[in-house]
Scaffold this active site. Structure first.
Site, PDB file in Angstrom:
ATOM      1  N   THR A 156       0.873  -1.162   0.000  1.00  0.00           N
ATOM      2  CA  THR A 156       0.000   0.000   0.000  1.00  0.00           C
ATOM      3  C   THR A 156       0.917   1.222   0.000  1.00  0.00           C
ATOM      4  OG1 THR A 156      -1.847   1.004   1.116  1.00  0.00           O
ATOM      5  CG2 THR A 156      -0.323  -0.080   2.515  1.00  0.00           C
ATOM      6  N   ASP A 205      -8.734  -9.315   3.572  1.00  0.00           N
ATOM      7  CA  ASP A 205      -8.206  -9.092   4.926  1.00  0.00           C
ATOM      8  C   ASP A 205      -9.123  -9.707   5.997  1.00  0.00           C
ATOM      9  OD1 ASP A 205      -5.924  -7.837   4.112  1.00  0.00           O
ATOM     10  OD2 ASP A 205      -6.476  -5.842   4.794  1.00  0.00           O
ATOM     11  N   SER A 260      -7.766  -3.991   9.416  1.00  0.00           N
ATOM     12  CA  SER A 260      -6.569  -3.482   8.744  1.00  0.00           C
ATOM     13  C   SER A 260      -5.424  -3.373   9.736  1.00  0.00           C
ATOM     14  CB  SER A 260      -6.868  -2.105   8.165  1.00  0.00           C
ATOM     15  OG  SER A 260      -5.683  -1.506   7.694  1.00  0.00           O
TER      16      SER A 260
HETATM   17  N1  GLU Z   1      -4.630  -4.664   3.429  1.00  0.00           N
HETATM   18  C1  GLU Z   1      -3.656  -4.226   4.354  1.00  0.00           C
HETATM   19  C2  GLU Z   1      -4.270  -3.574   5.547  1.00  0.00           C
HETATM   20  O1  GLU Z   1      -5.324  -3.062   5.458  1.00  0.00           O
HETATM   21  C3  GLU Z   1      -2.736  -3.235   3.780  1.00  0.00           C
HETATM   22  C4  GLU Z   1      -1.946  -3.803   2.706  1.00  0.00           C
HETATM   23  C5  GLU Z   1      -0.626  -3.225   2.612  1.00  0.00           C
HETATM   24  O2  GLU Z   1      -0.038  -2.692   3.497  1.00  0.00           O
HETATM   25  O3  GLU Z   1      -0.114  -3.327   1.562  1.00  0.00           O
HETATM   26  O4  GLU Z   1      -3.694  -3.522   6.571  1.00  0.00           O
END
Ligand code: GLU
Length: 628
Positions: A433, A475, A500
């Site tokens: 992300t 997730d 998350s």
């Molecule tokens: N889906 C992950 C989250 O919400 C984040 C993904 C990522 O850090 O790349 O924690």
């Protein structure tokens, strides 16, 4: 090392038109069509749009505002917004929109995110939740294969309509600008439109992320057409344009976010999710999703009260559920705060960091989920009493055998209370992300993590619209716990937000912003934020060194995963205390996180910091560099 900045008056909100919920009307479009880009030098009237590559530096120190992102186009966009009198929230949104162009595999309007914001006018920190939601039709068995009753293979869930959550990014931008901005969304989209039209220079990261995804991208027609021009991965140094996304941003500027949540674009998204545009010759099983137009219509970004703990006299604000970031960072800091840690013995400090993370992760697995749908004991998890009870379990000389059990955040605390139910195994979570930070001249600070989950999200592009849809619903836990086991707070459910790890963090010292930071990295986000705080606050590193330092992550797994430089430097000392260390498997292999951060060195003087090397390094800029 942390002296309080001397006091200065909180400034008024910068002038500007009252932001509207949505940008509408011909005026906005007219402004767009005549506008010179904020970020890109104007091309001649008849000239072909010309690519342009801003300079990239990992550290910048100065006055008038500061920005750090992973990408020089996005940083430059935010900086130009600040230069023209926009505030930190305006700049964060504009940078997010540009990242949607230059980092389309991690940041898209097809995704979501979390943002913490220090509002200098009220001197308060706010948390904005733009996390994706599950469709109303999603039950807790959604990720079980009806044919076998077994969980779907993770890869299959990733590349599916089923994993696509209702996107939250645009609603979050809208909320952010209405509450804290001074510019309207249409204006803030202009730089991104310019970059999408003129193109950007493909770097190694973009190339590698495309190559990583090439197989599945080939199977999804609009994704192949957009991201594999002529069927190939764009070469490093070539120019990549996204006219479809430019047109989408233009229409959003004209019609407002209702076009997305209630209008035609929304209907197209639903059609794409429920009938993914797969190449008829592809053998891939891309399962359809459950999203309806009602789900889009029902989506709301939420203003939440941030988490807060006090660490070494400073207030650390984080993201509350639906993220586990704020509570897990907060609990671990509270545990670490029970010990004296300093640079005279870094291995000892790291031992305590790893042990505190282990305990906090055990609780994360047991208690964290969407607090609007399940009970999450946020206040107890962050209480001093609970931290003392947990800290008591740390042996200063010996690592506990992991996984350790969660505790009982029930308000009844005794030293070294016995552990509760067995630990839940760490779930799969993508490591991709992006995070950005912005400070403005009024003292506002934004810390913003945005994501479409995996690199490339679901791999599904909305045809003709230039953006990918997320796979954030992966997730969720896929399998309900066996009968008699403790309940899992992170099972899918109607309207629920998947747990998350995103941790956009702001640290106040004596009530004023001192640090802001965050990173991508899935479940390693939390440990990276913790380790940077440890480096900066306890181990005497300045912020650039705190980001550059080698990392390790302990998420209540039998092994501690670490970067090679960490293994080389601290491996023997930590192994002697019983830690089992191994190289971080990735992806990307051996590299944990890609952080951005800033520090207010004294009132008005800000240092913006990005990674010097990880994932190609990031980009920091300030409005007026110090010393010039
Ligand atoms: N889906 C992950 C989250 O919400 C984040 C993904 C990522 O850090 O790349 O924690």
């Amino acid at each position: 090392m942390f002296r309080s900045p001397s006091s200065s008056k909180a400034p008024p909100r910068p002038p500007g038109p009252a932001p509207s919920r949505a940008v509408r009307g011909a005026a906005a479009l007219a402004a767009l069509t005549t506008a010179a880009s904020l970020a890109v030098p104007a091309a001649g009237a008849a000239a072909k749009p010309r690519p342009w590559q801003p300079e990239k530096r990992p550290v910048a120190t100065g006055y008038g505002g500061a920005v750090s992102t992973v990408d020089p186009y996005a940083t430059r966009t935010a900086l130009d917004v600040l230069r023209r009198g926009g505030n930190a929230m305006d700049a964060a949104v504009a940078a997010g929109a540009t990242l949607g162009v230059t980092e389309p595999y991690v940041a898209a309007i097809g995704g979501g995110g979390y943002l913490t914001y220090y509002d200098a006018r009220t001197r308060r920190v706010h948390a904005l939740d733009g996390r994706e939601t599950a469709p109303r039709r999603m039950g807790e068995d959604a990720f079980l294969d009806p044919a076998t009753g077994e969980p779907l293979p993770f890869d299959q869930a990733v590349t599916s309509g089923l994993g696509v959550g209702v996107p939250g990014t645009l609603a979050q931008w809208d909320l952010a600008l209405r509450r804290f901005g001074s510019r309207d969304l249409g204006r803030l989209l202009r730089p991104a439109i310019a970059v999408a039209e003129r193109g950007f220079v493909v770097d190694r990261e973009f190339h590698d992320q495309t190559a990583l995804n090439a197989d599945r991208f080939r199977d999804i027609v609009p994704t192949r057409e957009l991201f594999l021009p002529d069927g190939r991965v764009p070469a490093v140094g070539s120019v990549f344009r996204n006219p479809d996304l430019a047109a989408t941003y233009r229409e959003l500027a004209e019609r407002g976010t209702d076009w997305f949540y209630e209008g035609r674009l929304g209907r197209e998204i639903v059609r794409t999710v429920t009938d993914p545009p797969i190449d008829p010759d592809a053998s891939r099983n891309v399962r359809p999703g459950l999203m309806t137009t009602r789900d889009l219509d029902a989506y709301r970004a939420l203003l939440r009260r941030p988490t807060r703990v006090t660490y070494r006299g400073m207030d650390v604000y984080g993201m509350p559920p639906s993220s586990s970031g704020g509570t897990t960072v907060g609990e671990a800091l509270n545990i670490m705060g029970a010990f004296r840690l300093d640079e005279r013995d870094p291995a000892d400090a790291l031992h305590h960091y790893l042990e505190a993370s282990k305990l906090a992760y055990a609780d994360r697995g047991r208690y964290l989920g969407d607090a609007d749908k399940v009970d999450v004991p946020v206040a107890e998890l962050l209480s001093r009493g609970y931290a003392r009870e947990r800290a008591c379990l740390i042996d200063p000389d010996r690592a506990a055998e992991a996984p350790v059990a969660p505790g009982s955040p029930d308000g009844d605390y005794r030293p070294c209370a016995p552990a509760g139910a067995p630990a839940r195994p760490l779930a799969a979570e993508g490591p991709q992300t992006t995070h950005l930070v912005v400070a403005d001249k009024w003292g506002n600070v934004a810390s913003y993590t945005l994501s479409i989950e995996q690199f490339g999200g679901s791999g599904i592009t909305v045809p003709g619209r230039g953006f990918l849809l997320n796979n954030q619903l992966t997730d969720f836990s896929f399998r309900p716990p066996p009968p008699g086991a403790a309940p899992d707070p992170n099972l899918p459910g109607p309207g629920k937000r998947p747990r998350s790890s995103m941790s956009p963090t702001i640290v106040l010292d004596d009530g004023r912003p001192r640090l802001a930071l965050g990173t991508p990295g899935g479940s390693t986000i939390i440990t990276t934020v913790l380790q940077i705080l440890l480096n900066r606050i306890d181990l005497g590193m300045d912020l650039p060194a705190a980001l550059a330092a080698p990392r390790a992550t302990q998420r209540n797994t039998p092994q501690v995963f670490a970067e090679q430089a960490f293994l080389d430097r601290y491996g023997p000392a930590l192994a002697a205390r019983g830690h089992r260390l191994a190289a971080f498997p990735g992806p990307p292999a051996g590299v944990i996180g890609a952080a951005t951060a800033l520090e207010v060195l004294r009132p008005g003087l800000v240092q913006a910091v990005a990674e010097p090397a990880r994932r190609g390094g990031g980009s920091a800029m300030v409005v007026r560099p110090a010393g010039r």
